[in-house]
Scaffold this active site. Sequence first.
Site, PDB file in Angstrom:
ATOM      1  N   GLY A 112      26.121   4.165  -1.253  1.00 45.27           N
ATOM      2  CA  GLY A 112      25.050   5.053  -1.531  1.00 45.27           C
ATOM      3  C   GLY A 112      25.867   6.417  -1.657  1.00 45.27           C
ATOM      4  N   HIS A 113      26.672   6.870  -0.822  1.00 41.92           N
ATOM      5  CA  HIS A 113      27.522   8.123  -1.119  1.00 41.92           C
ATOM      6  C   HIS A 113      28.039   8.230  -2.456  1.00 41.92           C
ATOM      7  CE1 HIS A 113      27.417   7.675   3.569  1.00 41.92           C
ATOM      8  NE2 HIS A 113      26.728   8.984   3.378  1.00 41.92           N
ATOM      9  N   SER A 136      22.849   2.645   4.881  1.00 41.18           N
ATOM     10  CA  SER A 136      23.191   3.862   5.638  1.00 41.18           C
ATOM     11  C   SER A 136      24.174   3.792   6.578  1.00 41.18           C
ATOM     12  CB  SER A 136      21.614   3.944   6.804  1.00 41.18           C
ATOM     13  OG  SER A 136      22.047   4.494   7.777  1.00 41.18           O
TER      14      SER A 136
END
Length: 280
Positions: free
Chosen positions: A36-37, A185
């Site tokens: 995600g990052h 996450s």
Amino acid sequence: MKIIESSQNMQSLALELKSLKQKLILVPTMGALHEGHLALVDQAKQLGDKVVLSVFVNPTQFGAGEDFEKYPRPLEKDQELAQARGVDYFFVPKASEVYPAGDQTVVMVTELSRGLCGAFRPGHFRGVATVVTKLFLICQPHAAVFGEKDYQQLQVIKRLAQDLHFPIKIIGVPTLREKDGLALSSRNAYLNTLQRQIALKLPQSLQWAVRAVQQGEQESRVIKEKIIQDLQDPQIKIDYIEVVDSETLEPLPKIKAQARLLAAIRVGETRLIDNLPLKL
Ligand code: PAF
């Protein structure tokens, strides 16, 4: 990739790049990097000439009893991932660089910070707004990239940039998910195998809501009641399920264009958030 620890060095470099008309794009993170990052990095690379990724586990956005101490800090791995993805500058300041001795200044985005996660994590968005303001002033970016998973945070930061006249474009990037739908996450690492399975109820119920709205459901109350029912589990505690206007975050009794469903639950000790747009 250049590693920078001092705020002063980071700011000097940023000002130099600016004078050379080089666009620096900021990806602020608390580390424990995942795909995600790295998708934020990919987006950042499209937007300018150089990418700075900051890694700072910001103490002021954690409340008493939250996971500041145990928040994962795999710094070497983060460094490798950032480098492999083409980050130019890895900014990893110590707390004393971000909050100098005697620091007294805070930033608050009042209304947008009040409800939803703000109601369950008092002071959280003040901590986020304060650190993001500092990162903007230190890194002087042309644009900054944030994930839509933290949807309230994204709206708070957009408001902050507008209100404080930062000449910085705020870019939101859609949530990346595991194959089975769970939003990526850093906190997913806290879940054991059973909890990981139970956590899937969250994206599944949001996806159900998207379909229900597409099939004509317009009452937020009906959507929320069904989700609350679907999330019943001894390991789940619901913080909130809310249908809101996607910009103001005001609750919407009836679904309209621009509606977004936001949810926060705890699975065991782990707090998970997720959201999806509801399209009529
Ligand atoms: O989303 C995060 O990781 C953090 O809240 C942020 C924006 C880096 C501020 O500490």
